[in-house]
Design a protein around this motif. Structure first.
Motif, PDB file in Angstrom:
ATOM      1  N   ILE A 149       4.147  -6.230  -0.832  1.00  0.00           N
ATOM      2  CA  ILE A 149       5.332  -6.454  -1.653  1.00  0.00           C
ATOM      3  C   ILE A 149       4.943  -6.690  -3.110  1.00  0.00           C
ATOM      4  O   ILE A 149       5.517  -6.096  -4.027  1.00  0.00           O
ATOM      5  CB  ILE A 149       6.167  -7.625  -1.092  1.00  0.00           C
ATOM      6  N   VAL A 150       3.959  -7.536  -3.340  1.00  0.00           N
ATOM      7  CA  VAL A 150       3.535  -7.808  -4.722  1.00  0.00           C
ATOM      8  C   VAL A 150       2.893  -6.569  -5.344  1.00  0.00           C
ATOM      9  O   VAL A 150       3.135  -6.261  -6.512  1.00  0.00           O
ATOM     10  CB  VAL A 150       2.590  -9.030  -4.763  1.00  0.00           C
ATOM     11  N   SER A 151       2.124  -5.826  -4.569  1.00  0.00           N
ATOM     12  CA  SER A 151       1.504  -4.604  -5.088  1.00  0.00           C
ATOM     13  C   SER A 151       2.555  -3.573  -5.460  1.00  0.00           C
ATOM     14  O   SER A 151       2.449  -2.918  -6.511  1.00  0.00           O
ATOM     15  CB  SER A 151       0.551  -3.999  -4.061  1.00  0.00           C
ATOM     16  N   SER A 152       3.571  -3.425  -4.627  1.00  0.00           N
ATOM     17  CA  SER A 152       4.625  -2.464  -4.964  1.00  0.00           C
ATOM     18  C   SER A 152       5.366  -2.885  -6.220  1.00  0.00           C
ATOM     19  O   SER A 152       5.728  -2.036  -7.047  1.00  0.00           O
ATOM     20  CB  SER A 152       5.583  -2.290  -3.789  1.00  0.00           C
ATOM     21  N   TYR A 153       5.569  -4.181  -6.409  1.00  0.00           N
ATOM     22  CA  TYR A 153       6.213  -4.650  -7.635  1.00  0.00           C
ATOM     23  C   TYR A 153       5.319  -4.390  -8.853  1.00  0.00           C
ATOM     24  O   TYR A 153       5.795  -3.946  -9.896  1.00  0.00           O
ATOM     25  CB  TYR A 153       6.534  -6.144  -7.530  1.00  0.00           C
ATOM     26  N   LEU A 154       4.034  -4.639  -8.707  1.00  0.00           N
ATOM     27  CA  LEU A 154       3.125  -4.390  -9.826  1.00  0.00           C
ATOM     28  C   LEU A 154       3.028  -2.905 -10.149  1.00  0.00           C
ATOM     29  O   LEU A 154       2.933  -2.528 -11.326  1.00  0.00           O
ATOM     30  CB  LEU A 154       1.741  -4.965  -9.518  1.00  0.00           C
TER      31      LEU A 154
END
Length: 160
Positions: free
Chosen positions: A136-141
């Motif tokens: 989730i955090v990687s997709s946001y970044l």
């Protein structure tokens, strides 16, 4: 375990929800800090702090509920496994008991079932939580800045 499948699905949903809550924290702090420093409005600061408090409260609640449910599930699984194993042992022929030591039998009843319970109850939940958070955090970044995400991926192995 099939009777507890709905609880396992609930744990998975809560883990994914917890990942999204963490991602919203990142979004809020980025946009909230820009608004606060650009405008200098105390009212905006108050709402950002309140939202962060709510986000961390939700994260704390899910961090309590997820291990509680998984511990109950693993305890019930241990009970069922030990019950089934005991039933199976009682039906074994006498020759099995002649060649197997009692210590080995007790170890199988206690240690191996306990290790399997730890895997089901703790390790798998932590792995699911970490995977969901990273995705989730990687997709946001990636959404925010792919180049910066790529540089961070190159630096992470050096740090770890």
């Amino acid at each position: 375990m099939r009777s507890r499948a709905k609880w396992l699905v609930l744990v998975a949903i809560l883990i994914i929800f917890q990942g999204f809550v963490y991602q919203q924290f990142l979004v809020l702090t980025e946009s909230g800090l820009r608004v606060i420093f650009a405008n200098g409005d105390f009212n905006d600061l108050f709402w950002v702090c309140l939202a962060i408090l709510i986000i961390f409260s939700v994260r704390a609640i899910t961090s309590f509920v997820i291990p509680t449910i998984s511990a109950k599930l693993s305890t019930a699984a241990i009970f069922e496994m030990r019950h089934d194993l005991t039933k199976h042992i009682l039906q074994l022929p006498q020759a099995y008991f002649d060649k197997t030591s009692s210590g080995d039998l007790i170890m199988r009843l206690v240690n191996q079932v306990q290790q399997l319970s730890q895997f089901v109850g703790q390790i798998s939940v932590k792995a699911m939580r970490d995977i969901a958070t990273v995705l989730i955090v990687s997709s946001y970044l990636i959404y925010k800045n792919f180049y910066l995400f790529s540089v961070a991926l190159m630096v992470i192995p050096l740090i770890a």
